[in-house]
Design an enzyme around this catalytic site. Sequence first.
Site, PDB file in Angstrom:
ATOM      1  N   HIS A 166      32.450   9.944  30.815  1.00 48.39           N
ATOM      2  CA  HIS A 166      32.024  10.296  29.456  1.00 48.39           C
ATOM      3  C   HIS A 166      30.837  11.257  29.446  1.00 48.39           C
ATOM      4  O   HIS A 166      30.658  12.010  28.480  1.00 48.39           O
ATOM      5  CB  HIS A 166      31.681   9.013  28.683  1.00 48.39           C
ATOM      6  CG  HIS A 166      31.641   9.184  27.196  1.00 48.39           C
ATOM      7  ND1 HIS A 166      31.605  10.414  26.568  1.00 48.39           N
ATOM      8  CD2 HIS A 166      31.614   8.261  26.194  1.00 48.39           C
ATOM      9  CE1 HIS A 166      31.554  10.236  25.252  1.00 48.39           C
ATOM     10  NE2 HIS A 166      31.574   8.950  25.009  1.00 48.39           N
ATOM     11  N   ASP A 383      50.844  19.086  23.258  1.00 45.88           N
ATOM     12  CA  ASP A 383      52.265  19.240  23.562  1.00 45.88           C
ATOM     13  C   ASP A 383      52.411  19.946  24.910  1.00 45.88           C
ATOM     14  O   ASP A 383      52.072  21.123  25.038  1.00 45.88           O
ATOM     15  CB  ASP A 383      52.923  20.055  22.439  1.00 45.88           C
ATOM     16  CG  ASP A 383      54.410  20.297  22.665  1.00 45.88           C
ATOM     17  OD1 ASP A 383      54.945  19.862  23.702  1.00 45.88           O
ATOM     18  OD2 ASP A 383      55.020  20.951  21.799  1.00 45.88           O
TER      19      ASP A 383
END
Length: 451
Positions: A166, A383
């Site tokens: 993170h 995608d």
Amino acid sequence: MASSSSPLVFSVKRCDPEFVRPTNPTPRELKQLSDIDDQEGLRFQIPVIMFYPNNPLMKGKDPVKVIREALGKALVYYYPFAGRLIEGDNRKLMVDCTGEGVLFIEADADTTLENLGDAIQPMCPCFEELLYDVPGSGGILGSPVVLIQVTRLRCGGFIFALRLNHTMSGIPGLVQFLNAISEMAQGLSVPSLLPIWQRELLNARNPPRITCIHHEYEEVTNTKGTLMAMDENNLVHRSFFFGPKEIRALRNRLPASLGASTTFEVLTACVWRCRTIAFAVDPDEVVRIICSISMRGKRGFELPPGYYGNAVVTPASITKAGMLCKNPLEYAVRLVKKAKAEMSQEYVKSVADLMVIKGRPSFMHPGNYMVADVTRDGSGEIDFGWGKPVYSGLARAISIISFCARFRNSKGEEGNVIPICLPPPVMERFEQEIKKMTKEEEPVRLITSKL
């Protein structure tokens, strides 16, 4: 409303982990993280999961091969992700851009998306199978910054799971990186949005000076002994779905005098209040609600498009547990709004300065609770050539951090899902409190009190 984390029965066959490196030479250099990036509270791994259905138009294409090759190309531009973190003076984190690579696992599962059913959501009970914790890979220093597993399914779909350090990026920065991979997978040679480092934009001033109150970093005084530090190995994981009916029931509890409230504010207030009741915190103990507030796209913050570092602050509101629990929902909503209102240019600068002055403290204290809004994180648009995922986003909550995500349940209802993890007896009480709060009834009045 709550979904269980009972284990699914299926097997996953994994290849040996490998390192995917940039396909072209990249600079060997040290790059400092910002003073927002490297605080103690962000020194953990973010788990992300995406479920992709079969696409007949991609017949003969292997998602593992496509994504692995695209990853190598994207790392030419995002080469710090192929490096390793080191720590300097005053715990300052830097990326040693070694080009060692991202850890990548190829896998196959003997199941289908249809068989996974309700597991296709946050708190996925099979996550450990879908993202293998390679021994020695989960550290903050000297470990791979990113771990990826792509698992083919019998139906022709696949699952993309990832773990990110993170301190390197938050969800928006990660989505930017994943979009670059998806563009490479579909034939682009250069990302449409080029990455920008410039972490110095969120560094402390010289000299640093703390000019705001930062309740989230205050040391917790557990005077009554009822604020629990949770054992991560003894927690129950649940996701709670809030559809139109549940949200309507919560809004009916709020008076018109409160004014407009976002769905996120209402849900955060509800979950925080129910969680505090479930823990049976002593009425005189101080508890805090923390809101993760992004500075991206907000006026006054000069973060260029392409900046992929952490760009959030975590202001908090405080109250005594007794006041939170005995007052109606309006009281908690006002506190959530108050925390969000702390966000400003000066607040961000003060946080960066506090990190330098106080040695990068953590907000991960008992009595604190955070809910992050990821309803517009953009991950649902990623995608790789097979179309959009049926679910995409954070995979699970951790001890004091939950998140709010958009979700369509098995009945086709659109709503929000909030995952949470709690000790078993606390979870039982929490579920009961949530049921009470989301039962439609007459609005209730606020008990007069001072925030």
